[in-house]
Design a protein around this motif. Structure first.
Motif, PDB file in Angstrom:
ATOM      1  N   LEU B 220       0.831  -1.209   0.000  1.00  0.00           N
ATOM      2  CA  LEU B 220       0.000   0.000   0.000  1.00  0.00           C
ATOM      3  C   LEU B 220       0.868   1.262   0.000  1.00  0.00           C
ATOM      4  CD1 LEU B 220      -2.824   1.408   0.452  1.00  0.00           C
ATOM      5  CD2 LEU B 220      -2.385   1.188   2.884  1.00  0.00           C
ATOM      6  N   GLU B 221       0.599   2.159  -0.920  1.00  0.00           N
ATOM      7  CA  GLU B 221       1.235   3.491  -0.913  1.00  0.00           C
ATOM      8  C   GLU B 221       0.136   4.480  -1.259  1.00  0.00           C
ATOM      9  OE1 GLU B 221       4.037   4.135   0.143  1.00  0.00           O
ATOM     10  OE2 GLU B 221       5.266   2.342  -0.101  1.00  0.00           O
ATOM     11  N   ILE B 222      -0.437   5.116  -0.262  1.00  0.00           N
ATOM     12  CA  ILE B 222      -1.615   5.941  -0.511  1.00  0.00           C
ATOM     13  C   ILE B 222      -1.267   7.232  -1.240  1.00  0.00           C
ATOM     14  CG2 ILE B 222      -1.759   7.354   1.594  1.00  0.00           C
ATOM     15  CD1 ILE B 222      -4.638   5.208   0.274  1.00  0.00           C
ATOM     16  N   ASP B 223      -0.020   7.670  -1.133  1.00  0.00           N
ATOM     17  CA  ASP B 223       0.431   8.879  -1.821  1.00  0.00           C
ATOM     18  C   ASP B 223       0.783   8.517  -3.271  1.00  0.00           C
ATOM     19  OD1 ASP B 223       1.883  10.951  -2.912  1.00  0.00           O
ATOM     20  OD2 ASP B 223       3.038  11.358  -1.088  1.00  0.00           O
ATOM     21  N   PRO B 224       0.027   9.075  -4.238  1.00  0.00           N
ATOM     22  CA  PRO B 224       0.256   8.691  -5.634  1.00  0.00           C
ATOM     23  C   PRO B 224       1.683   8.918  -6.096  1.00  0.00           C
ATOM     24  CG  PRO B 224      -1.371  10.473  -5.475  1.00  0.00           C
ATOM     25  CD  PRO B 224      -1.048  10.063  -4.086  1.00  0.00           C
ATOM     26  N   LEU B 225       2.329   9.935  -5.564  1.00  0.00           N
ATOM     27  CA  LEU B 225       3.702  10.201  -6.007  1.00  0.00           C
ATOM     28  C   LEU B 225       4.661   9.117  -5.516  1.00  0.00           C
ATOM     29  CD1 LEU B 225       3.824  14.075  -5.537  1.00  0.00           C
ATOM     30  CD2 LEU B 225       3.637  12.782  -7.673  1.00  0.00           C
ATOM     31  N   VAL B 226       4.339   8.582  -4.336  1.00  0.00           N
ATOM     32  CA  VAL B 226       5.173   7.499  -3.802  1.00  0.00           C
ATOM     33  C   VAL B 226       4.888   6.207  -4.564  1.00  0.00           C
ATOM     34  CG1 VAL B 226       5.763   6.152  -1.751  1.00  0.00           C
ATOM     35  CG2 VAL B 226       5.247   8.591  -1.534  1.00  0.00           C
ATOM     36  N   LEU B 227       3.595   5.958  -4.829  1.00  0.00           N
ATOM     37  CA  LEU B 227       3.251   4.741  -5.570  1.00  0.00           C
ATOM     38  C   LEU B 227       3.840   4.796  -6.982  1.00  0.00           C
ATOM     39  CD1 LEU B 227       1.800   2.024  -5.558  1.00  0.00           C
ATOM     40  CD2 LEU B 227      -0.204   3.162  -6.503  1.00  0.00           C
ATOM     41  N   GLU B 228       3.778   5.972  -7.591  1.00  0.00           N
ATOM     42  CA  GLU B 228       4.348   6.117  -8.931  1.00  0.00           C
ATOM     43  C   GLU B 228       5.813   5.676  -8.929  1.00  0.00           C
ATOM     44  OE1 GLU B 228       5.349  10.068 -10.242  1.00  0.00           O
ATOM     45  OE2 GLU B 228       4.688   9.634 -12.281  1.00  0.00           O
ATOM     46  N   LYS B 229       6.549   6.165  -7.940  1.00  0.00           N
ATOM     47  CA  LYS B 229       7.965   5.812  -7.815  1.00  0.00           C
ATOM     48  C   LYS B 229       8.147   4.307  -7.667  1.00  0.00           C
ATOM     49  CE  LYS B 229      10.826   9.344  -5.815  1.00  0.00           C
ATOM     50  NZ  LYS B 229      11.064  10.069  -4.599  1.00  0.00           N
ATOM     51  N   HIS B 230       7.286   3.715  -6.818  1.00  0.00           N
ATOM     52  CA  HIS B 230       7.386   2.288  -6.536  1.00  0.00           C
ATOM     53  C   HIS B 230       7.129   1.473  -7.812  1.00  0.00           C
ATOM     54  CE1 HIS B 230       7.027  -1.555  -4.565  1.00  0.00           C
ATOM     55  NE2 HIS B 230       5.773  -1.671  -4.929  1.00  0.00           N
ATOM     56  N   VAL B 231       6.092   1.854  -8.564  1.00  0.00           N
ATOM     57  CA  VAL B 231       5.752   1.073  -9.752  1.00  0.00           C
ATOM     58  C   VAL B 231       6.823   1.263 -10.830  1.00  0.00           C
ATOM     59  CG1 VAL B 231       4.013   0.631 -11.528  1.00  0.00           C
ATOM     60  CG2 VAL B 231       3.292   1.139  -9.189  1.00  0.00           C
ATOM     61  N   ILE B 232       7.369   2.472 -10.913  1.00  0.00           N
ATOM     62  CA  ILE B 232       8.473   2.692 -11.866  1.00  0.00           C
ATOM     63  C   ILE B 232       9.675   1.829 -11.479  1.00  0.00           C
ATOM     64  CG2 ILE B 232      10.198   4.394 -12.628  1.00  0.00           C
ATOM     65  CD1 ILE B 232       7.860   6.454 -12.626  1.00  0.00           C
ATOM     66  N   HIS B 233       9.916   1.758 -10.185  1.00  0.00           N
ATOM     67  CA  HIS B 233      10.999   0.869  -9.711  1.00  0.00           C
ATOM     68  C   HIS B 233      10.728  -0.585 -10.103  1.00  0.00           C
ATOM     69  CE1 HIS B 233      13.280  -1.698  -7.023  1.00  0.00           C
ATOM     70  NE2 HIS B 233      12.142  -2.096  -6.483  1.00  0.00           N
ATOM     71  N   LEU B 234       9.468  -1.023  -9.953  1.00  0.00           N
ATOM     72  CA  LEU B 234       9.124  -2.387 -10.362  1.00  0.00           C
ATOM     73  C   LEU B 234       9.401  -2.570 -11.855  1.00  0.00           C
ATOM     74  CD1 LEU B 234       5.713  -3.084  -8.529  1.00  0.00           C
ATOM     75  CD2 LEU B 234       7.966  -3.944  -7.907  1.00  0.00           C
ATOM     76  N   GLY B 235       9.003  -1.579 -12.638  1.00  0.00           N
ATOM     77  CA  GLY B 235       9.217  -1.642 -14.079  1.00  0.00           C
ATOM     78  C   GLY B 235      10.697  -1.793 -14.413  1.00  0.00           C
ATOM     79  N   GLU B 236      11.526  -1.062 -13.697  1.00  0.00           N
ATOM     80  CA  GLU B 236      12.976  -1.157 -13.949  1.00  0.00           C
ATOM     81  C   GLU B 236      13.499  -2.540 -13.580  1.00  0.00           C
ATOM     82  OE1 GLU B 236      13.804   3.617 -13.271  1.00  0.00           O
ATOM     83  OE2 GLU B 236      14.237   2.196 -11.648  1.00  0.00           O
ATOM     84  N   LYS B 237      12.913  -3.083 -12.514  1.00  0.00           N
ATOM     85  CA  LYS B 237      13.310  -4.444 -12.123  1.00  0.00           C
ATOM     86  C   LYS B 237      12.912  -5.446 -13.218  1.00  0.00           C
ATOM     87  CE  LYS B 237      11.025  -6.860  -8.848  1.00  0.00           C
ATOM     88  NZ  LYS B 237      10.610  -7.270  -7.485  1.00  0.00           N
ATOM     89  N   TYR B 238      11.706  -5.281 -13.754  1.00  0.00           N
ATOM     90  CA  TYR B 238      11.253  -6.205 -14.811  1.00  0.00           C
ATOM     91  C   TYR B 238      12.131  -6.065 -16.053  1.00  0.00           C
ATOM     92  CZ  TYR B 238       7.203  -6.337 -11.681  1.00  0.00           C
ATOM     93  OH  TYR B 238       6.401  -6.457 -10.585  1.00  0.00           O
ATOM     94  N   ASP B 239      12.572  -4.817 -16.356  1.00  0.00           N
ATOM     95  CA  ASP B 239      13.482  -4.616 -17.488  1.00  0.00           C
ATOM     96  C   ASP B 239      14.776  -5.401 -17.264  1.00  0.00           C
ATOM     97  OD1 ASP B 239      11.657  -2.947 -18.621  1.00  0.00           O
ATOM     98  OD2 ASP B 239      12.668  -1.080 -18.059  1.00  0.00           O
ATOM     99  N   GLU B 240      15.250  -5.340 -16.030  1.00  0.00           N
ATOM    100  CA  GLU B 240      16.483  -6.044 -15.668  1.00  0.00           C
ATOM    101  C   GLU B 240      16.304  -7.558 -15.845  1.00  0.00           C
ATOM    102  OE1 GLU B 240      20.394  -5.699 -14.401  1.00  0.00           O
ATOM    103  OE2 GLU B 240      18.950  -4.168 -15.010  1.00  0.00           O
ATOM    104  N   ILE B 241      15.154  -8.049 -15.430  1.00  0.00           N
ATOM    105  CA  ILE B 241      14.875  -9.485 -15.565  1.00  0.00           C
ATOM    106  C   ILE B 241      14.842  -9.854 -17.050  1.00  0.00           C
ATOM    107  CG2 ILE B 241      13.167 -11.312 -15.144  1.00  0.00           C
ATOM    108  CD1 ILE B 241      12.330  -9.712 -12.594  1.00  0.00           C
ATOM    109  N   GLU B 242      14.199  -9.009 -17.860  1.00  0.00           N
ATOM    110  CA  GLU B 242      14.140  -9.294 -19.306  1.00  0.00           C
ATOM    111  C   GLU B 242      15.536  -9.299 -19.917  1.00  0.00           C
ATOM    112  OE1 GLU B 242      10.538  -6.620 -20.592  1.00  0.00           O
ATOM    113  OE2 GLU B 242      10.627  -8.410 -21.857  1.00  0.00           O
TER     114      GLU B 242
END
Lengths: 250, 360
Positions: B220-242
């Protein structure tokens, strides 16, 4: 100078997100004080629910997990089994525990998981804005029972302590109320007792708090307290339902 | 163990998971994976591990969530309808970035479907399934040996990326017996090391101030700016996995290939027989078998689209799911043909051969 009151170590120095007159802050404090007094803080893990207390994972000052709605007892099961050297509690509201999470609470209790469950019953969904809860009283108006809860249509309030008392495994089950200083002092003793049993790995403990929700009940805190006494006590009697430490223990 | 043991896939993967250091397993019985849960119920007590038969798939995956939050190697398994129930928890585990292994012994669907082998959960496994922007690392075995070996790889990948990993198997691989060679058990020292690798974020016993930690296992990240950062971080992790983890097998791949076949898991196994027979008849067919179906070997397929190859043929045990990824890889350069079988029915090597011959 002698310090006679301070924030328990088990609570972090951040502001609660609760409405004025809400009892969540009190129940948090009772749990935190008990954990401090029992010297459990360094071995404690908690599970926060979905509901008004969703941010409880921020408030307690030890490791915390945030569960999906209703799943806290399943998380707590995984946590206790993964780290049996630690102690685990869940903190759940009435929608979380008695509606979407009924399977998880019943089976965690039935397995006699060595966890403590704290159940906040205020007869309404708070966070989503005052919808009908499984513990909403007959005739009670909420935003999804605008004509009053019709027990012929939607059934009667679920009484969690009574329901779990039908199971053999639970070690300790008690309902307390948080409507006056005297009741809060008594509740603290019960909370501490349940965590003492947790410390000793005796089994599953369950404490229900009869609580108020002034905001969504549309009452000021004093009237909310009186309303709870008048309307909730008949349905949710404050008493001990199970204590296996009595009569020579189990 | 030293010598090969004849075992069902369901049991082999369970044994391999224990050897890889899995000491916590939570699941609910469902055909055709019940041998897996039964094996765990027998073996976990013998290694001082935890086995809990949960009240539901939902509870099982949430027990996994709790145990994974403690940084321990933990696994659950199920078959298609049960995997659907686990999707809520998988989304949370991905969001909270926890390492966990989930095995899907696929059966026919949708709904209750049947209990025969199928590959109808490809979309669910590789494209989402649960809510939100997340990716599962998905491994697809095609033999019992590979199924067992993937238990170890799955835990390693899960630990490396703090991400849930699914082994996308099926009823055939679960039920079939084949000789299996097992890796040795992790030693006590290795298990202890594994236990400590996640101490900087997981829930574990605390020390007094000033070293007191407060770890939050949370999506849970109720602050959209924090969640945005978190999901972008996930995306970068998925890029790394690819970038790092694409795995595939090249079977009979050569410059003589007239047709390129793409198939995974049990379907690939059947097609291999057809390719062998065609080779004997002088027809050269190469196959790319994705071993990771996410991340997907798009480039490996694209690189095989040479001037000699006129068509790509895709075989699956579904109505055509992975074929969409093959089409992305081929990018319209040549036609992509498809043969699928559904309802838990397998195609025969003969049918595969006929389909390939139609397209040579």
């Amino acid at each position: 100078m002698e310090v006679i009151a301070q924030r328990p170590k088990s609570l972090r120095d951040i502001q609660f997100t609760y409405c004025p007159g809400c009892t969540h802050g009190i129940s948090h404090r009772l749990i935190a004080e008990s954990i401090d007094e029992l010297g459990l803080r360094n071995k404690m893990m908690g599970v926060a629910p979905v509901g008004c207390s969703v941010f409880a994972y921020k408030f307690f000052n030890f490791d915390m997990a945030e569960a999906a709605h209703g799943r806290a007892p399943a998380l707590a099961t995984g946590m206790k089994r993964a780290r049996p050297e630690m102690h685990v509690f869940t903190y759940q509201g009435d929608g979380d525990l008695a509606a979407i999470g009924t399977a998880e609470i019943i089976h965690a209790a039935n397995r006699g998981e060595h966890i403590s469950v704290f159940f906040v019953n205020n007869a309404i969904y708070g966070m989503t804005g005052g919808q009908m809860a499984p513990t909403t009283l007959p005739g009670m108006k909420t935003s999804t029972s605008p004509y009053g809860r019709d027990e012929k249509d939607i059934g009667y309030p679920i009484t969690a302590c009574e329901m779990l008392s039908s199971l053999k495994a639970p070690y300790f089950i008690e309902r307390v109320s948080l409507l006056s200083p005297k009741e809060i002092i008594k509740a603290k003793k019960v909370v501490k007792k349940s965590l003492q049993f947790n410390k000793e790995n005796r089994g599953f403990t369950f404490v229900e708090f009869v609580s108020t929700c002034p905001t969504n009940w549309g009452l000021d805190p004093i009237k909310a307290r009186d309303w709870a006494r008048e309307n909730m006590f008949p349905y949710f009697p404050v008493k001990n339902f199970r204590d296996k430490s009595l009569n020579g223990g189990e | 163990m030293g010598e090969k043991v004849l075992m069902k896939g369901n049991e082999a993967v369970a044994e391999a998971a224990i050897r890889a250091g899995c000491r916590l397993y939570f699941a609910y019985p469902i055909t055709p994976q019940s041998e897996l849960i039964e094996y765990m119920s027998r073996m976990m007590p013998k290694v001082n591990g935890t086995f809990v038969q949960a009240e539901s798939e939902i509870a099982a995956i949430n027990m996994v969530y709790g145990a994974a939050g403690c940084g321990k190697r933990v696994m659950t398994s199920s078959s298609s309808p049960g995997i659907s129930l686990k999707m809520e928890g998988i989304s949370y585990i991905a969001g909270a970035e926890l390492p966990a292994v989930i095995i899907n012994v696929q059966r026919g669907g949708p709904g209750l479907g049947d209990i025969q082998p199928a590959q109808g959960d490809y979309f669910q496994a590789t494209k989402g399934g649960g809510h939100g922007d997340y990716r599962l690392i998905v491994l697809a075995p095609s033999t019992v040996q590979e199924f067992a070996d993937m238990a170890g790889s799955a835990f390693e990948l899960a630990d490396k990326y703090r991400n849930p990993v699914m082994i996308l198997s099926d009823g055939l691989l679960g039920q079939m017996m084949e000789p299996v060679d097992f890796k040795p058990h992790k030693t006590e020292e290795e298990l202890e090391e594994l236990g400590k690798q996640h101490y900087d974020w997981c829930m574990h016993p605390n020390e007094d101030e000033p070293n007191h930690h407060h770890h939050e296992i949370n999506s849970l990240e109720i602050d959209p700016l924090v969640l945005e950062k978190h999901v972008i971080h996930l995306g970068e992790k998925y890029d790394e996995i690819e970038k790092n983890e694409i795995r595939y097998e090249e079977y009979n791949i050569s410059d003589d290939n007239d047709v390129l076949v793409v198939a995974f898991g049990t379907a690939a196994r059947i097609v291999k027989s057809a390719i062998d027979e065609l080779q004997e008849e002088g027809k050269s067919v190469g196959m790319i078998r994705p071993i990771t179906v996410w991340p997907y070997p798009y480039k490996a397929i694209a690189d095989r689209i040479t001037s000699k190859i006129k068509k790509v043929v895709v075989f699956e045990l579904n109505l055509g799911q992975m074929v969409e990824d093959v089409k992305l890889a081929v990018n319209g350069k040549i036609p992509v043909e498809f043969l699928g079988k559904v309802g838990g029915i397998l195609f025969t090597p003969e049918e595969a051969k006929t389909k390939i011959l139609e397209n040579i």
